[in-house]
Every structure is written in C-alpha cells, then in structure tokens.
Write a protein that holds these residues in place. Structure first.
Motif, PDB file in Angstrom:
ATOM      1  N   PRO A 156       0.806  -1.235   0.000  1.00  0.00           N
ATOM      2  CA  PRO A 156       0.000   0.000   0.000  1.00  0.00           C
ATOM      3  C   PRO A 156       0.832   1.276   0.000  1.00  0.00           C
ATOM      4  N   LYS A 157       1.994   1.255   0.664  1.00  0.00           N
ATOM      5  CA  LYS A 157       2.821   2.463   0.708  1.00  0.00           C
ATOM      6  C   LYS A 157       3.377   2.828  -0.664  1.00  0.00           C
ATOM      7  N   GLU A 158       3.322   1.916  -1.613  1.00  0.00           N
ATOM      8  CA  GLU A 158       3.839   2.157  -2.964  1.00  0.00           C
ATOM      9  C   GLU A 158       2.751   2.560  -3.947  1.00  0.00           C
ATOM     10  N   LEU A 159       1.523   2.755  -3.437  1.00  0.00           N
ATOM     11  CA  LEU A 159       0.386   3.046  -4.310  1.00  0.00           C
ATOM     12  C   LEU A 159      -0.303   4.343  -3.917  1.00  0.00           C
ATOM     13  N   ARG A 160      -0.942   4.955  -4.906  1.00  0.00           N
ATOM     14  CA  ARG A 160      -1.823   6.089  -4.661  1.00  0.00           C
ATOM     15  C   ARG A 160      -3.095   5.895  -5.466  1.00  0.00           C
ATOM     16  N   LEU A 161      -4.185   6.457  -4.976  1.00  0.00           N
ATOM     17  CA  LEU A 161      -5.466   6.337  -5.661  1.00  0.00           C
ATOM     18  C   LEU A 161      -5.792   7.664  -6.331  1.00  0.00           C
ATOM     19  N   GLN A 162      -6.120   7.596  -7.595  1.00  0.00           N
ATOM     20  CA  GLN A 162      -6.488   8.788  -8.355  1.00  0.00           C
ATOM     21  C   GLN A 162      -8.008   8.843  -8.485  1.00  0.00           C
ATOM     22  N   PHE A 163      -8.577   9.974  -8.108  1.00  0.00           N
ATOM     23  CA  PHE A 163     -10.028  10.136  -8.141  1.00  0.00           C
ATOM     24  C   PHE A 163     -10.466  10.809  -9.437  1.00  0.00           C
ATOM     25  N   THR A 164     -11.737  10.678  -9.740  1.00  0.00           N
ATOM     26  CA  THR A 164     -12.292  11.261 -10.960  1.00  0.00           C
ATOM     27  C   THR A 164     -12.331  12.783 -10.865  1.00  0.00           C
ATOM     28  N   PRO A 165     -12.258  13.485 -11.999  1.00  0.00           N
ATOM     29  CA  PRO A 165     -12.310  14.950 -11.976  1.00  0.00           C
ATOM     30  C   PRO A 165     -13.601  15.456 -11.344  1.00  0.00           C
ATOM     31  N   GLY A 166     -13.479  16.531 -10.571  1.00  0.00           N
ATOM     32  CA  GLY A 166     -14.645  17.138  -9.949  1.00  0.00           C
ATOM     33  C   GLY A 166     -15.045  16.537  -8.626  1.00  0.00           C
ATOM     34  N   LEU A 167     -14.342  15.491  -8.164  1.00  0.00           N
ATOM     35  CA  LEU A 167     -14.685  14.893  -6.877  1.00  0.00           C
ATOM     36  C   LEU A 167     -14.204  15.800  -5.757  1.00  0.00           C
ATOM     37  N   ALA A 168     -15.030  16.004  -4.750  1.00  0.00           N
ATOM     38  CA  ALA A 168     -14.694  16.898  -3.641  1.00  0.00           C
ATOM     39  C   ALA A 168     -15.283  16.357  -2.350  1.00  0.00           C
ATOM     40  N   LEU A 169     -14.646  16.710  -1.253  1.00  0.00           N
ATOM     41  CA  LEU A 169     -15.069  16.264   0.073  1.00  0.00           C
ATOM     42  C   LEU A 169     -15.307  17.480   0.953  1.00  0.00           C
ATOM     43  N   LEU A 170     -16.414  17.479   1.676  1.00  0.00           N
ATOM     44  CA  LEU A 170     -16.712  18.546   2.629  1.00  0.00           C
ATOM     45  C   LEU A 170     -17.192  17.929   3.931  1.00  0.00           C
ATOM     46  N   ALA A 171     -16.433  18.125   5.000  1.00  0.00           N
ATOM     47  CA  ALA A 171     -16.833  17.674   6.330  1.00  0.00           C
ATOM     48  C   ALA A 171     -17.403  18.878   7.078  1.00  0.00           C
ATOM     49  N   SER A 172     -18.604  18.738   7.598  1.00  0.00           N
ATOM     50  CA  SER A 172     -19.296  19.849   8.243  1.00  0.00           C
ATOM     51  C   SER A 172     -19.826  19.443   9.605  1.00  0.00           C
ATOM     52  N   ARG A 173     -19.959  20.406  10.496  1.00  0.00           N
ATOM     53  CA  ARG A 173     -20.596  20.130  11.792  1.00  0.00           C
ATOM     54  C   ARG A 173     -22.111  20.232  11.692  1.00  0.00           C
ATOM     55  N   PHE A 174     -22.591  20.436  10.474  1.00  0.00           N
ATOM     56  CA  PHE A 174     -24.025  20.504  10.227  1.00  0.00           C
ATOM     57  C   PHE A 174     -24.442  19.383   9.263  1.00  0.00           C
ATOM     58  N   PRO A 175     -25.714  19.005   9.262  1.00  0.00           N
ATOM     59  CA  PRO A 175     -26.180  17.909   8.382  1.00  0.00           C
ATOM     60  C   PRO A 175     -26.386  18.381   6.947  1.00  0.00           C
ATOM     61  N   VAL A 176     -25.303  18.739   6.289  1.00  0.00           N
ATOM     62  CA  VAL A 176     -25.403  19.355   4.964  1.00  0.00           C
ATOM     63  C   VAL A 176     -25.949  18.399   3.915  1.00  0.00           C
ATOM     64  N   VAL A 177     -25.628  17.109   4.038  1.00  0.00           N
ATOM     65  CA  VAL A 177     -26.134  16.146   3.056  1.00  0.00           C
ATOM     66  C   VAL A 177     -27.652  16.013   3.191  1.00  0.00           C
ATOM     67  N   SER A 178     -28.131  15.882   4.420  1.00  0.00           N
ATOM     68  CA  SER A 178     -29.576  15.745   4.649  1.00  0.00           C
ATOM     69  C   SER A 178     -30.323  16.977   4.153  1.00  0.00           C
ATOM     70  N   ILE A 179     -29.776  18.175   4.412  1.00  0.00           N
ATOM     71  CA  ILE A 179     -30.429  19.402   3.964  1.00  0.00           C
ATOM     72  C   ILE A 179     -30.419  19.481   2.440  1.00  0.00           C
ATOM     73  N   TRP A 180     -29.283  19.155   1.824  1.00  0.00           N
ATOM     74  CA  TRP A 180     -29.196  19.201   0.358  1.00  0.00           C
ATOM     75  C   TRP A 180     -30.187  18.236  -0.277  1.00  0.00           C
ATOM     76  N   ARG A 181     -30.253  17.018   0.233  1.00  0.00           N
ATOM     77  CA  ARG A 181     -31.157  16.024  -0.341  1.00  0.00           C
ATOM     78  C   ARG A 181     -32.615  16.435  -0.172  1.00  0.00           C
ATOM     79  N   ALA A 182     -32.936  17.056   0.955  1.00  0.00           N
ATOM     80  CA  ALA A 182     -34.323  17.455   1.207  1.00  0.00           C
ATOM     81  C   ALA A 182     -34.809  18.479   0.197  1.00  0.00           C
ATOM     82  N   HIS A 183     -33.901  19.229  -0.396  1.00  0.00           N
ATOM     83  CA  HIS A 183     -34.279  20.294  -1.315  1.00  0.00           C
ATOM     84  C   HIS A 183     -34.114  19.914  -2.784  1.00  0.00           C
TER      85      HIS A 183
END
Length: 279
Positions: A156-183
């Motif tokens: 594993p130390k010899e490998l890296r994972l490449q993600f697809t273009p436009g992929l992003a991560l957001l960690a929040s102290r609020f339920p942003v996924v639940s709010i986004w899905r509700a709308h």
C-alpha cells in the motif's frame, strides 16, 4: 488609435467599472468621471441601467450556482448577496458560471445571517456540486488500466489512488447532506416528508461529511462516516494508500473500495512516487 486615445479609453472604462461597483446609490459617480476626454457629464439613468443589468446577471448566476441556498434564503436575499459579492469580488472572466465562489465567506461575515449558522457550509457544498458539474470529463481508460491488480501485487505504501475529476469532500458540523437532499426535486410518486430527516439531524446537532462526485451528467452527493471521510481526505491530499490506511483508516477498506468503484469515485490505482506528493 493613438496612445493618448488608448489611455483615455482605458481611463473611461476604469471609471465606468468603478461607478458600477460603487456600493452607494445608483446615481453616484466616481471622482473625475466628467473630466474624462470626450465624456462629459455621465447620465445617471444610463449608469443605473448598467448597474441594473449587472445586478440581474449577478443574481441569476448566483441562483444557478446555488439553487438549494436560494431555496433556503429566498430570491430577495440572493439578489442582495449577489450584488454585494459582485461589488467586492467582480468576475474576471466572461463565463459567469465560474463566478460566485466567495459566497460562503460573505455569508459567514454577515451578522444578520449568523442565526442560520449552517448556511456557509451549505454554500460550500453547493459550490462543490456546481464545480463538479462543470469539471472536465475523465479520459476513457482502456481495459485493465484502472490498475486494481496493483492492490494485490504492491505494498500500500507504494500506491496512490487517483479520483475522478470534480470529486470533492466537505466535512461539516451541520447535516449538509440531509439538507441538500431534502431540497432536491421530488418525484411524482414521492409522498414522504422529504424534510423530516433534515429537521431531525438539525435538532440533534448532527454533523455530516459529503462526498461530491459526478456520474455522467448527474452529480451525486454521498454521505461518508467520519472515519471514511478522514481516509478519503488523506487520499485526496495526495498521501499514499499506505499512509492513509495507517493514519486515517476507514471502517472497512474493502467495503470502501467497492463503494468507490460502484459510485465512480475512483479513476485509477497508480504507483506512488515519493517527492511528487505527500507520502
């Protein structure tokens, strides 16, 4: 055009831009406007028309980029925020689809919106969604190029994972996924209370981590557990698979990998080159 005429035209355009962005009344003119060669007194009505057109473009661009945010605060608030953002951070390109990233910072700075503390993170999430939709398509990979076989043959130390273009991560102290899905738009057969989960999550003070990824023409927002989010964040930062597993391991790497493949997060497994990215 002579150099004097070129300079005069540049001064006139700069003065017009300054007038458009002045946060005062639409009739306010910048110092020296009337003294510009060949300009004379600027009609306030013409300047107001320029401003009205700019304000309309700003509000439309912001509403297009932040549709859930617009539902949460209303059209009038979006228009007011758009003009403030336009004046403080005017677009630098003709494509207004790339303008508006500063909304989250603006919202966080306004005491009148402080009671709705989740709004800046909702704006951040929607900008990720907007950017993912605009990201370039990943180049089609020939059969076998994904490199999954490296997981069995390399440490594993010899490998890296490449993600697809436009992929992003957001960690929040609020339920942003639940709010986004509700709308999101409801289907004709959906008779459930789409806002129940978001209301409950807000009442419980629950935070959520969102992973944004585009699949075809559709952008998907998935919720990750805290450990899976930390692991994914380490990989996005460029750490090797080995370092990410050692420092921020997921709940179950096999389950994470299957999910990443099924959801289209992962573009390729590649050899990790120390020095190019964090190890």
């Amino acid at each position: 055009m002579t150099s004097e005429a070129t300079l005069a035209e540049a001064e006139r355009q700069a003065a017009l831009l300054a007038a458009l962005l002045l946060p005062r009344s639409p009739a306010a003119l910048p110092p020296g406007w009337a003294a510009l060669p060949g300009r004379g007194a600027a009609p306030a009505a013409g300047l107001q028309a320029y401003r009205g057109n700019a304000a309309a473009h700003a509000a439309r661009a912001l509403a297009d980029a932040y549709p859930v945010f617009a539902q949460l605060v209303g059209d009038e608030t979006v228009a007011a925020l758009a003009w403030r953002l336009w004046c403080s951070q005017p677009p630098v390109r003709g494509d207004l689809g790339g303008w508006g990233e500063g909304l989250a910072g603006l919202v966080a700075s306004l005491p009148e919106l402080a009671e709705e503390a989740y709004l800046p993170d909702m704006a951040r999430l929607e900008w990720c969604v907007h950017q993912s939709a605009r990201a370039a398509d990943a180049a089609p990979a020939p059969e076998g190029v994904l490199g999954l076989g490296l997981l069995a043959s390399q440490a594993p130390k010899e490998l890296r994972l490449q993600f697809t273009p436009g992929l992003a991560l957001l960690a929040s102290r609020f339920p942003v996924v639940s709010i986004w899905r509700a709308h999101q738009p409801a289907t004709e057969t959906d008779n459930t209370d789409r806002f129940a989960a978001a209301r409950l999550a807000l009442a419980e003070g629950r935070g959520e981590a969102a992973l944004v990824c585009r699949s075809g023409c559709r952008v998907q927002v998935d919720e990750l557990s805290a450990s899976d989010a930390a692991f994914t964040g380490a990989l996005l930062a460029g750490h090797s698979l080995g370092r990410a597993l050692a420092g921020q391991p997921p709940e179950d790497f096999t389950a994470w990998l299957v999910r990443a493949l099924q959801a289209g997060w992962l573009q390729a497994v590649q050899p990790h080159v120390p020095g190019d990215t964090p190890s």
